[in-house]
Motif scaffolding. Structure first.
Motif, PDB file in Angstrom:
ATOM      1  N   GLU A  63       0.811  -1.208   0.000  1.00 22.31           N
ATOM      2  CA  GLU A  63       0.000   0.000   0.000  1.00 22.31           C
ATOM      3  C   GLU A  63       0.850   1.265   0.000  1.00 22.31           C
ATOM      4  N   GLU A  64       2.030   1.180   0.624  1.00 17.91           N
ATOM      5  CA  GLU A  64       2.881   2.364   0.675  1.00 17.91           C
ATOM      6  C   GLU A  64       3.292   2.794  -0.731  1.00 17.91           C
ATOM      7  N   VAL A  65       3.606   1.815  -1.530  1.00 17.92           N
ATOM      8  CA  VAL A  65       3.996   2.119  -2.911  1.00 17.92           C
ATOM      9  C   VAL A  65       2.809   2.686  -3.665  1.00 17.92           C
ATOM     10  N   GLU A  66       1.667   2.055  -3.463  1.00 23.38           N
ATOM     11  CA  GLU A  66       0.457   2.501  -4.128  1.00 23.38           C
ATOM     12  C   GLU A  66       0.146   3.957  -3.756  1.00 23.38           C
ATOM     13  N   CYS A  67       0.278   4.247  -2.475  1.00 27.82           N
ATOM     14  CA  CYS A  67      -0.009   5.589  -1.988  1.00 27.82           C
ATOM     15  C   CYS A  67       0.950   6.599  -2.617  1.00 27.82           C
ATOM     16  N   LEU A  68       2.206   6.206  -2.667  1.00 28.41           N
ATOM     17  CA  LEU A  68       3.209   7.101  -3.236  1.00 28.41           C
ATOM     18  C   LEU A  68       2.891   7.417  -4.696  1.00 28.41           C
ATOM     19  N   ASP A  69       2.483   6.392  -5.441  1.00 30.93           N
ATOM     20  CA  ASP A  69       2.128   6.599  -6.846  1.00 30.93           C
ATOM     21  C   ASP A  69       1.004   7.610  -6.978  1.00 30.93           C
ATOM     22  N   LEU A  70      -0.019   7.421  -6.142  1.00 36.45           N
ATOM     23  CA  LEU A  70      -1.160   8.323  -6.199  1.00 36.45           C
ATOM     24  C   LEU A  70      -0.732   9.757  -5.905  1.00 36.45           C
ATOM     25  N   MET A  71       0.135   9.905  -4.908  1.00 38.40           N
ATOM     26  CA  MET A  71       0.544  11.244  -4.530  1.00 38.40           C
ATOM     27  C   MET A  71       1.353  11.892  -5.633  1.00 38.40           C
ATOM     28  N   GLN A  72       2.152  11.067  -6.323  1.00 34.26           N
ATOM     29  CA  GLN A  72       2.937  11.650  -7.409  1.00 34.26           C
ATOM     30  C   GLN A  72       2.048  12.024  -8.581  1.00 34.26           C
ATOM     31  N   ALA A  73       1.027  11.199  -8.834  1.00 32.47           N
ATOM     32  CA  ALA A  73       0.105  11.523  -9.910  1.00 32.47           C
ATOM     33  C   ALA A  73      -0.575  12.868  -9.667  1.00 32.47           C
ATOM     34  N   LEU A  74      -0.806  13.181  -8.405  1.00 32.84           N
ATOM     35  CA  LEU A  74      -1.508  14.425  -8.067  1.00 32.84           C
ATOM     36  C   LEU A  74      -0.557  15.543  -7.647  1.00 32.84           C
ATOM     37  N   LYS A  75       0.764  15.284  -7.791  1.00 36.29           N
ATOM     38  CA  LYS A  75       1.765  16.298  -7.435  1.00 36.29           C
ATOM     39  C   LYS A  75       1.612  16.789  -6.004  1.00 36.29           C
ATOM     40  N   VAL A  76       1.441  15.871  -5.094  1.00 33.96           N
ATOM     41  CA  VAL A  76       1.292  16.257  -3.693  1.00 33.96           C
ATOM     42  C   VAL A  76       2.651  16.549  -3.092  1.00 33.96           C
ATOM     43  N   LYS A  77       2.709  17.704  -2.408  1.00 37.39           N
ATOM     44  CA  LYS A  77       3.954  18.112  -1.769  1.00 37.39           C
ATOM     45  C   LYS A  77       3.870  17.720  -0.297  1.00 37.39           C
ATOM     46  N   ALA A  78       4.663  16.736   0.110  1.00 38.05           N
ATOM     47  CA  ALA A  78       4.634  16.329   1.519  1.00 38.05           C
ATOM     48  C   ALA A  78       5.973  15.735   1.892  1.00 38.05           C
ATOM     49  N   GLY A  79       6.312  15.789   3.165  1.00 40.63           N
ATOM     50  CA  GLY A  79       7.598  15.281   3.614  1.00 40.63           C
ATOM     51  C   GLY A  79       7.603  13.770   3.745  1.00 40.63           C
ATOM     52  N   SER A  80       6.496  13.230   4.243  1.00 44.00           N
ATOM     53  CA  SER A  80       6.441  11.806   4.510  1.00 44.00           C
ATOM     54  C   SER A  80       4.999  11.344   4.467  1.00 44.00           C
ATOM     55  N   LEU A  81       4.820  10.087   4.128  1.00 48.10           N
ATOM     56  CA  LEU A  81       3.474   9.521   4.117  1.00 48.10           C
ATOM     57  C   LEU A  81       2.881   9.465   5.515  1.00 48.10           C
ATOM     58  N   TRP A  82       3.752   9.640   6.501  1.00 48.22           N
ATOM     59  CA  TRP A  82       3.292   9.473   7.883  1.00 48.22           C
ATOM     60  C   TRP A  82       3.020  10.788   8.577  1.00 48.22           C
ATOM     61  N   HIS A  83       3.131  11.904   7.819  1.00 51.97           N
ATOM     62  CA  HIS A  83       2.783  13.190   8.415  1.00 51.97           C
ATOM     63  C   HIS A  83       1.264  13.323   8.513  1.00 51.97           C
ATOM     64  N   LEU A  84       0.841  14.195   9.416  1.00 51.83           N
ATOM     65  CA  LEU A  84      -0.594  14.413   9.569  1.00 51.83           C
ATOM     66  C   LEU A  84      -1.083  15.412   8.512  1.00 51.83           C
ATOM     67  N   PRO A  85      -2.342  15.291   8.115  1.00 50.74           N
ATOM     68  CA  PRO A  85      -2.871  16.162   7.055  1.00 50.74           C
ATOM     69  C   PRO A  85      -2.788  17.648   7.387  1.00 50.74           C
ATOM     70  N   ASN A  86      -2.845  18.015   8.678  1.00 44.26           N
ATOM     71  CA  ASN A  86      -2.843  19.454   8.962  1.00 44.26           C
ATOM     72  C   ASN A  86      -1.485  20.094   8.737  1.00 44.26           C
ATOM     73  N   THR A  87      -0.484  19.304   8.317  1.00 43.43           N
ATOM     74  CA  THR A  87       0.782  19.907   7.917  1.00 43.43           C
ATOM     75  C   THR A  87       0.793  20.204   6.416  1.00 43.43           C
ATOM     76  N   LEU A  88      -0.343  19.945   5.770  1.00 39.91           N
ATOM     77  CA  LEU A  88      -0.421  20.181   4.327  1.00 39.91           C
ATOM     78  C   LEU A  88      -1.232  21.437   4.050  1.00 39.91           C
ATOM     79  N   SER A  89      -0.999  22.042   2.894  1.00 44.79           N
ATOM     80  CA  SER A  89      -1.793  23.209   2.517  1.00 44.79           C
ATOM     81  C   SER A  89      -3.198  22.752   2.139  1.00 44.79           C
ATOM     82  N   GLY A  90      -4.121  23.722   2.097  1.00 44.88           N
ATOM     83  CA  GLY A  90      -5.521  23.400   1.828  1.00 44.88           C
ATOM     84  C   GLY A  90      -5.721  22.635   0.533  1.00 44.88           C
ATOM     85  N   GLY A  91      -5.133  23.117  -0.523  1.00 42.30           N
ATOM     86  CA  GLY A  91      -5.300  22.464  -1.813  1.00 42.30           C
ATOM     87  C   GLY A  91      -4.709  21.064  -1.813  1.00 42.30           C
TER      88      GLY A  91
END
Ligand SMILES: Nc1ncnc2c1ncn2[C@@H]1O[C@H](COP(=O)(O)OP(=O)(O)OP(=O)(O)O)[C@@H](O)[C@H]1O
Ligand SMILES: Nc1ncnc2c1ncn2[C@@H]1O[C@H](COP(=O)(O)OP(=O)(O)OP(=O)(O)O)[C@@H](O)[C@H]1O
Ligand SMILES: [Mg+2]
Ligand SMILES: [Mg+2]
Lengths: 497, 306, 333, 333
Positions: free
Chosen positions: A372-400
């Protein structure tokens, strides 16, 4: 030359970090009196953070922040902030209070004063009726917790407008408004800036709105100012997008796309109410337009969220009515909510759990696997998500970016129906196009898409047909692709574009 | 210097395991243990079981780990003790019961120093019944300890037999939960509201007597309704002197601690021990409270500082 | 008016880390573990026996019931609820089992005891999910009712356990060399931790506690998850009660009354938030151990009983402050 | 019912408004009041004296400390917190005051007693707002510490109150014909209800409990409000403790231990949610009265005390189910 004394607020070399993440790396930004200033930038550029620093909700790490009074004298930060009102991107709603109270209470500065419900009511009514008279007339004694997202947004705006502030910071205020409400808001803002010397900072990802309302703009990118105080007219759309660092984003017009693969099923879906029905072939994208009341009931019926009796959804293999969103999800009806903060994001769970939640709920697998970690990473790259780690909490991300997490949940999940409420709310211009493409790709595999948007341009761009609702919440007709136009939409929804 | 070191190493430690701290009774037993231990040149430590037999067992094990030589215990209940006794036997540690005895049939203990609750219940029942009859009635009420305790059950049994024999009717019994005066006041109030014809009140614990006296005072009924209480404390003694209550059946808390400690000490020093000591609970009435006899009794009830 | 246009090359978005570091995943747990070690060492300087094997056996034996109960409470707390009834269910299970044995049943009486947990868990679950009542109120009611039934069963008398072999449940060794009470703690810890971390249904617990509304829309069976949490919590409280009567071969109506607050405290010390959505089994177990170690230390040092509450309170305060402080230093909120 | 008139013309806004009726504003409260009346009547059929004036005096006298304590807990609960320390603060206040009087102070000893409330309220407030710890943990710690200090003050002894005039605090009549304990309840009820409904600072309590994060963004002094709530709660618990020792002229270390859960239950029965943002003073007082009436009824009828917990639990269940049912009929959730 700079006439700093005209600026109500200016910041210089502003820096701000959250832990190890440097968010603002030296931002210069100033707002002059009486101007409407667009603050632009991609998702995660630092717009909301900048606003939080100006309003004092976040402390700055370094740099200079100066407030000035009418005569150009420098104020203390505390005094300056008293002249500032803000509508945050994530609404600051108080669910147990009434609408009147929510609007008026923050204006009573002293706790020892009597809370005068009548004055509060008049204040709230006056402010709300600037944007929506009907709403103002009925809403004052309702609990904020019972409001829909878009009503909550109006309450927030009314609070800012009635605060008597000299500077209003609006962080994507129109994301939850209908075109008509946006139009009225713009009218109010124009009047206030012209007449009372009010200054407005306006954040939006909708190019059309920026051009309509903002005199000047500043663009930040990756925590730095790249364009400061340039008249909006001097920049082309393409230039703006380029400055935002999204030059690759091309304006993909609606192009003929390959016929749906329809591998999942060939069953069409019929949505009907008394005296009206529309049939949705697999692989088509049905837009939904109009004031929220109508689309809300339709969507509730489509995903089994409420005991909705008005609509029937017919499809071979499906029950007449879903009893719960769970049943809907298991039978292949996915849903992306428009209320990101309250009904979408799982705030205490890391990004990976947020992204994989619907896959896990529908797949019926027992274990959360490493794969699932790989799957998640793929999805995030497809959507150009800017994040430090898959394990960070959502409130460390911008609204968009949080919005992208919601979309990622259903991306490439084999479903028969995908219901999207404002799926690109708060998503930047560059990524929006890519999301359109991703959704089209999903349609191509046979998924029927229902797409509710208050942004007509978006509906025009992506939909095969559009179901319009009038302001009373009644369905007013289906517009086919060939007849789709802003004018036609405006007539059927009863709302000026 | 050498001898003092070896003396220190020889010093024995006695541990007192109290079932809980919510009743001063168990504090007073502890006082007796401590007092006697000092007298005998022993060290003293204490543990509290919070009314939980498991905690009681854990306390015993901790005490052994700590290296105590003897234990005086006010057990959580009689039935809670068999594994404890087995364990202490395996560790070869003498144990004396105070206040509440071991489960019938158990033999692996050194000594058991208890009050004779059944006999006291009978005596107090007769006394209360007499109080009621003096006041022209035969209805009595009772403020009871929680009936989950053996001592309470024995008191009640004795009292019921006495009432039956002497022709009194127990019209209401209310059990305490918190053992506080405040609760007793509320219960006495409620009892007298429901049964205004009650002529005497049987208080099974000290706070019950204090609470009942308080209620009678408020209602202007002091003396018109009789009160007898078990246990005894400075508060109830003051009430007895003021004739707000008519009699106290003293339970020798300190005395039980003293006697229990002496028995385990005897066991450690291979002196003869007395296995079962059922102390009588002497009745003291207002007119006798200042006698030397009464003073000797009171010295074995609660610490002088009280 | 300042006008600036700066051009810069598009920043490359940084790589996203996929591995969850063990240290960061279990930061709170490490802090408590550290606090526990410090506590044991501190007590050891006063009373050398504190560091003996015998004392470690004492601590685990004394802590086992609380550990098991805390694991159950944790499940409820993660879903955003609370279970105040565990102490009463613990006591009632003991009484019912002892009574059943007294009336002639063999070890199968233990199943009847677990039935108490099942029944009360189901009542809690039903009232929370179907009737939609607040968890605090529901479990306050069952706390009162089960607590009262624990007295009613035997009319207030405490009950010895007749069956002499029953102690094997607690102190026997299914695996040679490991007493059962330790085995049960370890197995439950591992099973629950894996369930919560690695199983889809376990992740649902967190989702429900994080936002029940969002979880529902995601197709997560919110009510079923909550129901299951309450049943599991009561069952574990029941099991913990069985283990205790098997240890002391005696059932007491008040046996569990001090455990409820301790179990909730253990869960919270272990890093769970009563708002739901967070918490780990490792944390809950460490929290329970910490409470046990404090009590053990207080007894070993021979602190006057009156002072025990103060000392325990201060020790918990220091533990949560250490945790809190280590968090804010890392910038997280 | 809410009557809504939409102002179409906008001509005379002053004349047109929406109004919330008293009945709907206090719906939960009315339901509890009804339940209390039913309870009294039901007990009355068994024990006629239940309906006597004397018994009403008993009930108010017995209920006054709980009522006052519940009002304090309510303030904390509205802000979304919880206060487990009130029972211990109640006991400690009594012990400290009695001890101060015993060492020669006059009625001013009562001020020292209130000082206990001030100190513990401030500690709670400080740890919740400044240190940012969870209210449950903080007040669990002060519960343990204050409870232990209540024993330490007099080394476990209960203390009679020396000053013979001290009973006037509880049972005197500042207003002729109205005993003080009733006066205090009424005055505190009215003051707190008006404060909560009509003062800006009172509305802040609801705002903070509704969403502390949002309230903070709106410039509402969240921490100050929370701090004030904890101080008020402890002070009222202290005052309640003073009132009790003035009534029975005797202070005990364990006097308040059963009150904490009762006070929280009272607040919840009165319609407050432990998630914060809701609750009224009238509701809390009625909740406390309901608990008192149940206990009074159980005593009057002479129900075996083992059954008290079950009866109380079921009565609470019925009360909340009625409330819940009347709500869902009106469509609200
Ligand atoms: N509390 C936080 N902890 C860590 N990082 C944060 C935090 N808040 C924001 N960030 C990071 O700061 C960056 C800027 O976020 P910000 O919300 O200001 O963006 P934005 O420009 O408003 O974007 P959007 O258009 O999506 O709203 C993002 O990369 C985000 O991940
Ligand atoms: N539909 C409306 N049209 C025009 N003005 C309105 C409308 N509704 C409310 N107002 C204005 O708001 C004021 C207060 O309304 P609100 O309903 O809060 O009063 P209230 O309920 O009497 O106040 P209180 O909280 O003191 O009981 C009214 O006096 C009026 O000026
Ligand atoms: Mg933003
Ligand atoms: Mg009003």
């Amino acid at each position: 030359m700079t006439d700093a004394s005209k600026d109500i607020v200016s910041v210089r070399s502003l820096t701000k970090s959250y832990g190890a993440t440097v968010v603002l790396k030296g931002v210069d930004f100033s707002v002059a009196r009486g101007e409407i200033h667009a603050l632009l930038g991609g998702n995660g550029a630092g717009k909301s953070t900048l606003i939080r620093v100006i309003t004092g909700t976040a402390a700055k790490d370094g740099g200079e922040l100066v407030f000035r009074d009418m005569a150009g004298n420098i104020l203390t930060e505390a005094d300056g902030r008293r002249k500032v009102a803000v509508v945050h991107q994530e609404l600051a709603l108080l669910p147990h209070l009434t609408v009147a109270e929510s609007i008026a209470l923050p204006h009573f500065r002293k706790g020892s004063r009597v809370y005068d419900g009548r004055t509060a009511g008049s204040q709230a009514y006056a402010a709300l009726s600037m944007i929506d008279r009907d709403f103002a007339g009925t809403a004052l004694n309702r609990l904020v917790g019972d409001l829909s997202l878009h009503e909550g947004q109006m309450v927030e705006i009314a609070r800012a407008l009635s605060s008597g502030a000299e500077l209003i910071l609006l962080d994507e205020p129109t994301a939850n408004l209908t075109a008509a409400e946006t139009e009225r808001l713009f009218g109010v803002l124009r009047k206030l800036t012209r007449g009372n010397g009010l200054s407005v900072v306006f954040v939006s990802h909708r190019m059309k709105e920026i051009r309509q309302i903002a005199h000047v703009c500043s663009i930040i990118r990756d925590g730095r100012t790249v364009v400061g105080n340039v008249p909006t007219a001097e920049l082309s759309d393409l230039a703006i997008i380029e400055h935002m660092g999204q030059a690759q984003a091309t304006a993909v017009a609606h192009s003929a796309r390959p016929a749906p693969v329809a591998s999942l099923s060939d069953e069409p879906l019929t949505i009907a109410e008394t005296g009206f029905s529309v049939t949705l072939q697999p692989g088509t994208i049905l837009g939904v337009a109009g004031a929220p009341a109508g689309p809300e009931t339709l969507i509730a019926a489509l995903i089994g969220a409420a005991h909705e009796r008005r609509w029937t959804v017919t499809r071979a293999g499906w029950p007449d009515r879903f009893r719960s969103p769970r049943e809907a999800a298991r039978l292949g009806a996915g849903f992306v909510t428009g209320d990101r903060s309250h009904r979408g994001i799982l705030h205490s769970l890391p990004i990976i759990d947020n992204v994989l939640a619907s896959r896990r709920a529908t797949r019926g697998s027992l274990f959360a696997t490493k794969r699932e970690e790989v799957e998640c990473l793929d999805l995030m790259q497809a959507l150009k998500v800017k994040a430090g780690s898959l394990w960070h909490l959502p409130n460390t991300l911008s609204g968009g970016t949080q919005q992208k997490l919601l979309l990622a949940r259903w991306l490439n999940v084999p479903s028969r129906l995908l219901v999207l409420e404002e799926p690109t709310r708060g998503v930047d211009i560059g990524t929006k196009r890519e999301i359109y493409q991703l959704i089209r790709d999903m349609a191509t595999t046979g998924t029927a898409i229902v797409w509710w948007s208050t942004e007509n341009a978006e509906l025009l761009e992506i939909c095969d047909q559009v179901l319009a609702f009038d302001t009373e919440g009644r369905s007013s007709g289906v517009i086919e692709r060939d007849e789709l136009s802003e004018d036609k939409l405006a007539t059927l929804t009863g709302m000026a574009a | 210097a050498l001898s003092s070191v070896s003396h220190a190493e020889d010093r024995k430690t006695v541990a007192y395991l109290a079932p809980s701290l919510d009743i001063s009774y168990w504090q007073w037993v502890g006082f007796g243990v401590k007092q006697k231990a000092q007298e005998l040149g022993m060290d003293y430590v204490e543990f509290t079981s919070e009314n939980s037999p498991a905690k009681q067992m854990d306390n015993a094990r901790t005490a052994v780990t700590k290296g105590v030589d003897a234990i005086v215990i006010g057990p959580v209940s009689s039935t809670s003790t068999p594994p404890l006794l087995a364990y202490l036997k395996s560790q070869n540690i003498p144990i004396a019961f105070a206040g509440i005895g071991p489960q019938p049939g158990q033999t692996d203990y050194t000594s058991s120093v208890t009050a004779n609750n059944y006999e006291t219940g009978k005596a107090q029942g007769s006394f209360v019944c007499a109080l009621a009859k003096e006041r022209g009635g035969n209805k009595v009420g009772m403020l009871s300890l929680p009936q989950d305790r053996e001592n309470a059950q024995k008191y009640l049994k004795g009292a019921q037999e006495a009432f039956a024999a002497d022709g009194c009717e127990l019209v209401q019994m209310l059990e305490t939960r918190g053992l506080t005066v405040n609760e007793a006041v509320t219960q006495a109030n409620d009892m007298l509201t429901a049964h205004p014809d009650i002529k005497a009140i049987y208080g099974m614990y000290d706070e019950a007597g204090t609470g009942a006296a308080k209620v009678l005072e408020t209602r202007g009924l002091t003396g018109k309704i009789g009160i007898a209480v078990a246990d005894g404390s400075p508060t109830t003694i003051a009430l007895l002197k003021a004739t707000a209550i008519q009699g106290i059946f003293f339970q020798e808390a300190v005395g039980q601690g003293i006697d229990g400690t002496l028995q385990v000490f005897n066991a450690l020093t291979n002196a003869p021990v007395e296995k079962d000591l059922a102390l009588v609970m002497p009745l003291v009435t207002a007119d006798k409270i200042d006698t030397a006899e009464a003073k000797a009794v009171i010295a074995r009830v609660f610490p002088p500082s009280n | 008016m300042t006008k600036t246009i700066i051009d810069q090359a598009g920043a490359t978005p940084g790589a996203i880390r996929t591995r969850e570091g063990l240290v960061s995943a279990y930061r709170t747990e490490l802090a408590i573990a550290g606090a526990i070690v410090l506590l044991v060492l501190a007590v050891g300087t006063q009373v050398p026996q504190a560091m003996s094997w015998g004392n470690f056996a004492n601590i685990t034996q004394a802590g086992a019931p609380l550990i098991i109960m805390s694991l159950g409470v944790l499940l409820v707390v993660i879903t955003g609820g609370i279970d105040l009834s565990v102490g009463s269910v613990f006591s009632l299970t003991g009484m019912v089992t002892a009574q059943a044995m007294a009336s002639g049943l063999d070890v199968s009486a233990a199943l009847i005891g677990l039935g108490v947990g099942l029944v009360f868990g189901s009542i809690n679950g039903f009232l929370v999910t179907v009737a939609g009542l607040a968890p605090f109120v529901v479990t306050l009611i069952t706390f009162a009712v089960a607590g009262s039934l624990a007295f009613i069963v035997t009319n207030g008398r405490s009950m010895p356990i007749g069956d002499p072999d029953f102690w094997l449940l607690n102190s026997g060794s299914l695996i040679p060399g490991v007493p059962n009470y330790i085995l049960f703690c370890i197995v439950l810890l591992v099973v629950i931790e894996i369930f919560l971390k690695k199983m889809v249904a376990g992740r649902w617990f967190y989702a429900v506690g994080s936002s029940a509304a969002a979880a529902r829309l995601l197709g997560i069976p919110v009510k079923r998850t909550q129901f299951f949490a309450y049943v599991a919590s009561s069952l574990l409280a029941s099991f913990s009660g069985l283990l205790t009567i098997s240890y002391i071969l005696n059932a007491e109506s008040t046996a569990g009354s001090s455990l409820m607050l301790q179990a909730i405290a253990a869960v919270v010390i272990g890093g769970a938030s009563l708002l739901g959505g967070t918490g780990t089994a490792v944390g809950a177990v460490l929290g329970a151990l910490m409470i046990t170690v404090i009590q053990n230390g207080v007894n070993l040092i021979g602190i006057n009983s009156f002072w025990q509450g103060s000392v325990t309170g201060l020790a918990i305060l220091i533990a949560v402050l250490i945790d809190r402080f280590s968090k804010s230093r890392r910038g997280a909120v």
